[in-house]
Design a protein around this motif. Structure first.
Motif, PDB file in Angstrom:
ATOM      1  N   GLY A 218     -11.609  -1.822   2.816  1.00  0.00           N
ATOM      2  CA  GLY A 218     -12.655  -0.834   2.587  1.00  0.00           C
ATOM      3  C   GLY A 218     -12.265   0.249   1.609  1.00  0.00           C
ATOM      4  O   GLY A 218     -12.984   1.241   1.451  1.00  0.00           O
ATOM      5  N   GLY A 219     -11.120   0.085   0.943  1.00  0.00           N
ATOM      6  CA  GLY A 219     -10.691   1.059  -0.048  1.00  0.00           C
ATOM      7  C   GLY A 219     -11.569   1.039  -1.284  1.00  0.00           C
ATOM      8  O   GLY A 219     -12.278   0.066  -1.547  1.00  0.00           O
ATOM      9  N   SER A 220     -11.513   2.103  -2.068  1.00  0.00           N
ATOM     10  CA  SER A 220     -12.346   2.199  -3.269  1.00  0.00           C
ATOM     11  C   SER A 220     -11.492   2.504  -4.492  1.00  0.00           C
ATOM     12  O   SER A 220     -10.410   3.091  -4.395  1.00  0.00           O
ATOM     13  CB  SER A 220     -13.412   3.288  -3.098  1.00  0.00           C
ATOM     14  N   PHE A 221     -12.007   2.119  -5.668  1.00  0.00           N
ATOM     15  CA  PHE A 221     -11.300   2.252  -6.937  1.00  0.00           C
ATOM     16  C   PHE A 221     -12.177   2.979  -7.948  1.00  0.00           C
ATOM     17  O   PHE A 221     -13.387   2.749  -8.015  1.00  0.00           O
ATOM     18  CB  PHE A 221     -10.954   0.870  -7.517  1.00  0.00           C
ATOM     19  N   TYR A 222     -11.527   3.838  -8.741  1.00  0.00           N
ATOM     20  CA  TYR A 222     -12.216   4.491  -9.852  1.00  0.00           C
ATOM     21  C   TYR A 222     -11.318   4.450 -11.086  1.00  0.00           C
ATOM     22  O   TYR A 222     -10.086   4.475 -10.976  1.00  0.00           O
ATOM     23  CB  TYR A 222     -12.544   5.947  -9.523  1.00  0.00           C
ATOM     24  N   CYS A 223     -11.969   4.413 -12.243  1.00  0.00           N
ATOM     25  CA  CYS A 223     -11.272   4.629 -13.506  1.00  0.00           C
ATOM     26  C   CYS A 223     -11.682   5.997 -14.031  1.00  0.00           C
ATOM     27  O   CYS A 223     -12.884   6.303 -14.098  1.00  0.00           O
ATOM     28  CB  CYS A 223     -11.621   3.542 -14.527  1.00  0.00           C
ATOM     29  N   GLU A 224     -10.691   6.816 -14.391  1.00  0.00           N
ATOM     30  CA  GLU A 224     -10.938   8.173 -14.886  1.00  0.00           C
ATOM     31  C   GLU A 224     -10.454   8.274 -16.334  1.00  0.00           C
ATOM     32  O   GLU A 224      -9.276   8.519 -16.597  1.00  0.00           O
ATOM     33  CB  GLU A 224     -10.203   9.176 -14.005  1.00  0.00           C
ATOM     34  N   PRO A 225     -11.374   8.089 -17.313  1.00  0.00           N
ATOM     35  CA  PRO A 225     -10.950   8.091 -18.721  1.00  0.00           C
ATOM     36  C   PRO A 225     -10.572   9.462 -19.264  1.00  0.00           C
ATOM     37  O   PRO A 225     -10.076   9.547 -20.392  1.00  0.00           O
ATOM     38  CB  PRO A 225     -12.180   7.531 -19.442  1.00  0.00           C
ATOM     39  N   ALA A 226     -10.781  10.527 -18.485  1.00  0.00           N
ATOM     40  CA  ALA A 226     -10.276  11.837 -18.910  1.00  0.00           C
ATOM     41  C   ALA A 226      -8.748  11.847 -18.890  1.00  0.00           C
ATOM     42  O   ALA A 226      -8.121  12.687 -19.527  1.00  0.00           O
ATOM     43  CB  ALA A 226     -10.828  12.930 -18.003  1.00  0.00           C
ATOM     44  N   SER A 227      -8.184  10.933 -18.143  1.00  0.00           N
ATOM     45  CA  SER A 227      -6.732  10.733 -18.129  1.00  0.00           C
ATOM     46  C   SER A 227      -6.406   9.560 -19.045  1.00  0.00           C
ATOM     47  O   SER A 227      -6.937   8.459 -18.873  1.00  0.00           O
ATOM     48  CB  SER A 227      -6.252  10.433 -16.711  1.00  0.00           C
ATOM     49  N   VAL A 228      -5.544   9.801 -20.015  1.00  0.00           N
ATOM     50  CA  VAL A 228      -5.209   8.768 -20.998  1.00  0.00           C
ATOM     51  C   VAL A 228      -3.698   8.548 -21.016  1.00  0.00           C
ATOM     52  O   VAL A 228      -2.918   9.496 -21.133  1.00  0.00           O
ATOM     53  CB  VAL A 228      -5.679   9.159 -22.423  1.00  0.00           C
ATOM     54  N   VAL A 229      -3.314   7.285 -20.897  1.00  0.00           N
ATOM     55  CA  VAL A 229      -1.914   6.902 -21.054  1.00  0.00           C
ATOM     56  C   VAL A 229      -1.865   5.715 -22.008  1.00  0.00           C
ATOM     57  O   VAL A 229      -2.874   5.048 -22.235  1.00  0.00           O
ATOM     58  CB  VAL A 229      -1.251   6.529 -19.707  1.00  0.00           C
ATOM     59  N   THR A 230      -0.686   5.455 -22.543  1.00  0.00           N
ATOM     60  CA  THR A 230      -0.541   4.342 -23.486  1.00  0.00           C
ATOM     61  C   THR A 230       0.687   3.504 -23.142  1.00  0.00           C
ATOM     62  O   THR A 230       1.801   4.030 -23.056  1.00  0.00           O
ATOM     63  CB  THR A 230      -0.433   4.848 -24.939  1.00  0.00           C
TER      64      THR A 230
END
Length: 350
Positions: A218-230
């Motif tokens: 029942g866990g959930s996932f989000y992508c936060e593009p305000a955070s950027v890594v390379t």
């Protein structure tokens, strides 16, 4: 100082030579309080000394093993030592940017997400090309004509290989189904529900396995593009680096991982999802080292027949390297399952 909410866990993905740049990037661009655990699996002496010095200077926990570890083995060594609300996995070939961690934590707090991933780019130029902006990963069940149920993996990566400058309007926080271990923020208490990471997955599918397991709770996932890594790929042509790279992406580790993944999730091993990966077996070694090496020694003359011959020879060499790695393990080294059990007991005792 405010008590840290997060522990950053750094482990080696496929090489050692970018360790300094990656670690210094974290300390340069992270302004919120954090703890850090660094898992060093048999890095060469120069890198080992650097990490020892930095662990004393920066007061982070350094866990050292004098033999190579698979990614999940390395991460599992750190998990039982985490006592913060969040844990952040990051590979040692990743650069971060300003506000990267603040943005991930903000997303987790505002959405109550179990896992948050940043916009993960790839390349030597920071933040230019998308490697991952979240994605989909789940099992699809199909009823065949004879009534049997066939289970298949659905996997989709969002915005892969797109140039960031061209898709600014599409880069918004969004719910998704998976992240990758290049960089992901995780609520630490999820490991009380699912246990440690599966060490039967030596070199591939470990992120899909983890994310589907979390989804099943029942866990959930989000992508936060305000955070950027390379993620910065590359390989230094040094013996210690090449040896680790060859074991990390060996046929033996990849085959074992695929077979374990298929059995665990009750998937058909002859499915196209797996066939494609068996057909490309060893492609990371060939792309990362063999083909550049052939071009170098032949001054760019690299005919197809020579490539095929070199790949055939390299596969035999890779088996020898992997066999020697197994022989080099300490005599008291336990099997993956036994090691995982010991770590699970430590986690449960917290």
């Amino acid at each position: 100082m405010k008590k840290p909410q997060v522990t950053i866990v750094v482990s080696q993905r496929e090489r050692f030579s970018f360790s300094r740049e990656s670690l210094e990037s974290i300390y340069e661009h992270t302004t919120v309080p954090f703890k850090l655990i660094y898992v060093d699996a048999n890095s060469p002496r120069k890198i080992q000394r650097y990490l020892e010095e930095k662990s004393q200077e920066r007061k982070f926990q350094l866990i050292r093993r004098d033999y190579y570890l698979s990614p999940n083995q390395a991460r599992n060594l750190a998990i039982p030592h985490v006592d913060t609300e969040y844990l952040l996995f990051i590979d040692n070939d990743v650069l971060v940017s300003s506000n990267w961690l603040e943005s991930l934590l903000g997303c987790a707090e505002e959405t109550n997400a179990t896992v948050v991933c940043p916009l993960t780019c790839i390349g030597k130029n920071f933040g230019e090309v998308v490697h991952l902006a979240g994605g989909e990963a789940h099992i699809i069940e199909h009823v065949k004509d004879d009534g049997r149920i066939k289970r298949k993996v659905h996997e989709k990566h969002y915005l892969v290989n797109r140039r960031v400058a061209e898709i600014q309007g599409e880069l918004q926080r969004q719910k998704c189904e998976f992240a990758e271990f290049h960089c992901m923020l995780v609520k630490t208490d999820i490991f009380q529900k699912i246990g440690l990471l599966d060490e039967g997955l030596l070199s591939t599918r470990e992120h899909i396995d983890f994310c589907m397991t979390v989804n099943n709770t029942g866990g959930s996932f989000y992508c936060e593009p305000a955070s950027v890594v390379t993620y910065v790929p590359g390989l230094k042509w040094e013996l210690s680096e090449l040896a680790f790279f060859m074991v990390r992406w060996s046929n033996a580790w990849e085959v074992a991982s695929l077979e374990h993944f298929a059995k665990k999730w009750n998937l058909a091993a002859k499915d196209r999802y797996f066939e494609k990966r068996y057909q490309r077996m060893g492609h990371r070694r060939h792309k990362g080292f063999l083909m550049p090496f052939l071009s170098y020694i032949t001054f760019g003359w690299n005919p197809l027949w020579l490539q095929k011959w070199a790949i055939n020879v390299e596969r035999k060499i890779n088996k020898v390297i992997t066999d020697n790695y197994v022989k080099s393990l300490p005599h008291n080294y336990q099997s993956f399952s036994e090691t995982n059990t010991r770590q699970q007991e430590l986690l449960s005792s917290r």
